[in-house]
Design a protein around this motif. Structure first.
Motif, PDB file in Angstrom:
ATOM      1  N   ILE A  96       0.826  -1.208   0.000  1.00 10.62           N
ATOM      2  CA  ILE A  96       0.000   0.000   0.000  1.00 10.62           C
ATOM      3  C   ILE A  96       0.860   1.257   0.000  1.00 10.62           C
ATOM      4  O   ILE A  96       0.611   2.191  -0.761  1.00 10.62           O
ATOM      5  CB  ILE A  96      -0.975  -0.023   1.193  1.00 10.62           C
ATOM      6  CG1 ILE A  96      -2.003  -1.135   0.969  1.00 10.62           C
ATOM      7  CG2 ILE A  96      -1.654   1.323   1.368  1.00 10.62           C
ATOM      8  CD1 ILE A  96      -2.971  -1.342   2.095  1.00 10.62           C
ATOM      9  N   VAL A  97       1.884   1.286   0.832  1.00 12.45           N
ATOM     10  CA  VAL A  97       2.722   2.485   0.942  1.00 12.45           C
ATOM     11  C   VAL A  97       3.498   2.744  -0.345  1.00 12.45           C
ATOM     12  O   VAL A  97       3.649   3.887  -0.772  1.00 12.45           O
ATOM     13  CB  VAL A  97       3.687   2.358   2.140  1.00 12.45           C
ATOM     14  CG1 VAL A  97       4.734   3.441   2.114  1.00 12.45           C
ATOM     15  CG2 VAL A  97       2.919   2.418   3.431  1.00 12.45           C
ATOM     16  N   SER A  98       3.970   1.699  -0.988  1.00 16.02           N
ATOM     17  CA  SER A  98       4.815   1.879  -2.167  1.00 16.02           C
ATOM     18  C   SER A  98       4.024   2.020  -3.465  1.00 16.02           C
ATOM     19  O   SER A  98       4.616   2.243  -4.519  1.00 16.02           O
ATOM     20  CB  SER A  98       5.795   0.713  -2.290  1.00 16.02           C
ATOM     21  OG  SER A  98       5.098  -0.497  -2.520  1.00 16.02           O
ATOM     22  N   HIS A  99       2.709   1.929  -3.397  1.00 17.66           N
ATOM     23  CA  HIS A  99       1.897   2.042  -4.609  1.00 17.66           C
ATOM     24  C   HIS A  99       1.898   3.479  -5.127  1.00 17.66           C
ATOM     25  O   HIS A  99       1.726   4.430  -4.365  1.00 17.66           O
ATOM     26  CB  HIS A  99       0.461   1.601  -4.330  1.00 17.66           C
ATOM     27  CG  HIS A  99      -0.438   1.758  -5.502  1.00 17.66           C
ATOM     28  ND1 HIS A  99      -0.338   0.962  -6.613  1.00 17.66           N
ATOM     29  CD2 HIS A  99      -1.430   2.635  -5.755  1.00 17.66           C
ATOM     30  CE1 HIS A  99      -1.248   1.341  -7.495  1.00 17.66           C
ATOM     31  NE2 HIS A  99      -1.919   2.356  -6.992  1.00 17.66           N
ATOM     32  N   VAL A 100       2.106   3.629  -6.429  1.00 18.94           N
ATOM     33  CA  VAL A 100       2.048   4.935  -7.082  1.00 18.94           C
ATOM     34  C   VAL A 100       0.875   4.895  -8.052  1.00 18.94           C
ATOM     35  O   VAL A 100       0.842   4.066  -8.964  1.00 18.94           O
ATOM     36  CB  VAL A 100       3.360   5.245  -7.837  1.00 18.94           C
ATOM     37  CG1 VAL A 100       3.262   6.574  -8.550  1.00 18.94           C
ATOM     38  CG2 VAL A 100       4.533   5.214  -6.885  1.00 18.94           C
ATOM     39  N   ASP A 101      -0.078   5.774  -7.849  1.00 18.59           N
ATOM     40  CA  ASP A 101      -1.286   5.779  -8.663  1.00 18.59           C
ATOM     41  C   ASP A 101      -1.042   6.553  -9.956  1.00 18.59           C
ATOM     42  O   ASP A 101      -1.017   7.781  -9.959  1.00 18.59           O
ATOM     43  CB  ASP A 101      -2.438   6.387  -7.873  1.00 18.59           C
ATOM     44  CG  ASP A 101      -3.779   6.065  -8.472  1.00 18.59           C
ATOM     45  OD1 ASP A 101      -3.850   5.133  -9.294  1.00 18.59           O
ATOM     46  OD2 ASP A 101      -4.761   6.740  -8.111  1.00 18.59           O
ATOM     47  N   LEU A 102      -0.840   5.838 -11.047  1.00 21.97           N
ATOM     48  CA  LEU A 102      -0.532   6.452 -12.334  1.00 21.97           C
ATOM     49  C   LEU A 102      -1.676   6.350 -13.333  1.00 21.97           C
ATOM     50  O   LEU A 102      -1.521   6.762 -14.478  1.00 21.97           O
ATOM     51  CB  LEU A 102       0.706   5.779 -12.946  1.00 21.97           C
ATOM     52  CG  LEU A 102       2.006   5.927 -12.179  1.00 21.97           C
ATOM     53  CD1 LEU A 102       3.089   5.107 -12.848  1.00 21.97           C
ATOM     54  CD2 LEU A 102       2.414   7.373 -12.088  1.00 21.97           C
ATOM     55  N   ILE A 103      -2.801   5.823 -12.933  1.00 20.45           N
ATOM     56  CA  ILE A 103      -3.880   5.566 -13.878  1.00 20.45           C
ATOM     57  C   ILE A 103      -4.357   6.842 -14.565  1.00 20.45           C
ATOM     58  O   ILE A 103      -4.645   6.840 -15.759  1.00 20.45           O
ATOM     59  CB  ILE A 103      -5.045   4.803 -13.204  1.00 20.45           C
ATOM     60  CG1 ILE A 103      -6.006   4.237 -14.244  1.00 20.45           C
ATOM     61  CG2 ILE A 103      -5.780   5.686 -12.224  1.00 20.45           C
ATOM     62  CD1 ILE A 103      -5.458   3.085 -15.001  1.00 20.45           C
ATOM     63  N   SER A 104      -4.405   7.953 -13.843  1.00 19.58           N
ATOM     64  CA  SER A 104      -4.874   9.203 -14.456  1.00 19.58           C
ATOM     65  C   SER A 104      -3.882   9.734 -15.484  1.00 19.58           C
ATOM     66  O   SER A 104      -4.272  10.439 -16.416  1.00 19.58           O
ATOM     67  CB  SER A 104      -5.140  10.254 -13.384  1.00 19.58           C
ATOM     68  OG  SER A 104      -3.966  10.508 -12.652  1.00 19.58           O
ATOM     69  N   GLU A 105      -2.614   9.396 -15.336  1.00 21.81           N
ATOM     70  CA  GLU A 105      -1.613   9.835 -16.300  1.00 21.81           C
ATOM     71  C   GLU A 105      -1.576   8.940 -17.538  1.00 21.81           C
ATOM     72  O   GLU A 105      -1.187   9.380 -18.616  1.00 21.81           O
ATOM     73  CB  GLU A 105      -0.240   9.865 -15.640  1.00 21.81           C
ATOM     74  CG  GLU A 105      -0.145  10.892 -14.530  1.00 21.81           C
ATOM     75  CD  GLU A 105       1.206  10.893 -13.859  1.00 21.81           C
ATOM     76  OE1 GLU A 105       2.178  10.417 -14.479  1.00 21.81           O
ATOM     77  OE2 GLU A 105       1.281  11.367 -12.722  1.00 21.81           O
ATOM     78  N   ILE A 106      -1.980   7.699 -17.396  1.00 21.74           N
ATOM     79  CA  ILE A 106      -1.924   6.746 -18.503  1.00 21.74           C
ATOM     80  C   ILE A 106      -3.211   6.756 -19.328  1.00 21.74           C
ATOM     81  O   ILE A 106      -3.187   6.475 -20.524  1.00 21.74           O
ATOM     82  CB  ILE A 106      -1.634   5.332 -17.959  1.00 21.74           C
ATOM     83  CG1 ILE A 106      -0.244   5.314 -17.355  1.00 21.74           C
ATOM     84  CG2 ILE A 106      -1.767   4.281 -19.032  1.00 21.74           C
ATOM     85  CD1 ILE A 106       0.110   4.035 -16.671  1.00 21.74           C
ATOM     86  N   MET A 107      -4.323   7.092 -18.721  1.00 21.30           N
ATOM     87  CA  MET A 107      -5.624   7.040 -19.401  1.00 21.30           C
ATOM     88  C   MET A 107      -5.678   7.827 -20.712  1.00 21.30           C
ATOM     89  O   MET A 107      -6.295   7.358 -21.666  1.00 21.30           O
ATOM     90  CB  MET A 107      -6.737   7.506 -18.465  1.00 21.30           C
ATOM     91  CG  MET A 107      -7.098   6.483 -17.416  1.00 21.30           C
ATOM     92  SD  MET A 107      -7.647   4.927 -18.112  1.00 21.30           S
ATOM     93  CE  MET A 107      -9.247   5.395 -18.701  1.00 21.30           C
ATOM     94  N   PRO A 108      -5.068   9.001 -20.830  1.00 13.40           N
ATOM     95  CA  PRO A 108      -5.155   9.713 -22.115  1.00 13.40           C
ATOM     96  C   PRO A 108      -4.550   8.942 -23.289  1.00 13.40           C
ATOM     97  O   PRO A 108      -4.881   9.203 -24.438  1.00 13.40           O
ATOM     98  CB  PRO A 108      -4.374  11.003 -21.868  1.00 13.40           C
ATOM     99  CG  PRO A 108      -4.416  11.199 -20.402  1.00 13.40           C
ATOM    100  CD  PRO A 108      -4.434   9.822 -19.812  1.00 13.40           C
ATOM    101  N   PHE A 109      -3.685   7.992 -23.013  1.00 12.16           N
ATOM    102  CA  PHE A 109      -3.023   7.253 -24.078  1.00 12.16           C
ATOM    103  C   PHE A 109      -3.742   5.965 -24.455  1.00 12.16           C
ATOM    104  O   PHE A 109      -3.299   5.252 -25.342  1.00 12.16           O
ATOM    105  CB  PHE A 109      -1.584   6.925 -23.665  1.00 12.16           C
ATOM    106  CG  PHE A 109      -0.788   8.154 -23.361  1.00 12.16           C
ATOM    107  CD1 PHE A 109      -0.388   9.006 -24.375  1.00 12.16           C
ATOM    108  CD2 PHE A 109      -0.467   8.475 -22.055  1.00 12.16           C
ATOM    109  CE1 PHE A 109       0.333  10.149 -24.093  1.00 12.16           C
ATOM    110  CE2 PHE A 109       0.254   9.612 -21.761  1.00 12.16           C
ATOM    111  CZ  PHE A 109       0.654  10.451 -22.785  1.00 12.16           C
ATOM    112  N   SER A 110      -4.827   5.663 -23.777  1.00  9.28           N
ATOM    113  CA  SER A 110      -5.528   4.415 -24.101  1.00  9.28           C
ATOM    114  C   SER A 110      -6.668   4.647 -25.063  1.00  9.28           C
ATOM    115  O   SER A 110      -7.105   5.697 -25.337  1.00  9.28           O
ATOM    116  CB  SER A 110      -6.057   3.757 -22.841  1.00  9.28           C
ATOM    117  OG  SER A 110      -7.002   4.572 -22.213  1.00  9.28           O
TER     118      SER A 110
END
Length: 72
Positions: free
Chosen positions: A58-72
């Motif tokens: 949990i502590v080491s998780h980096v939430d990148l989904i919002s940064e990757i979504m424009p490319f999908s």
């Protein structure tokens, strides 16, 4: 990316606890300060996350989904 459903080491389901963890951390940040290590430990204890492997997930998780979504 998206938080893994289970801990890689022990297999405990952690995805359901991640949202509650983020909510509690954001409540502390809304007060205008960063959570102390003791507060983080208290949050984990309150959520029932006792194993260090699960805490690491949990502590080491980096939430990148919002940064990757424009490319999908």
């Amino acid at each position: 990316m998206i938080i893994p459903v289970r801990c890689f080491s022990c297999g405990r389901v952690i995805a359901s606890d991640y949202g509650r963890y983020i909510k509690r951390v954001n409540e502390i940040k809304a007060e205008g300060r960063d959570p102390s290590p003791e507060e983080i430990e208290k949050i984990f204890d309150d959520l029932g996350i006792e194993r260090y492997c699960c805490r690491r997930m949990i502590v080491s998780h980096v939430d990148l989904i919002s940064e990757i979504m424009p490319f999908s």
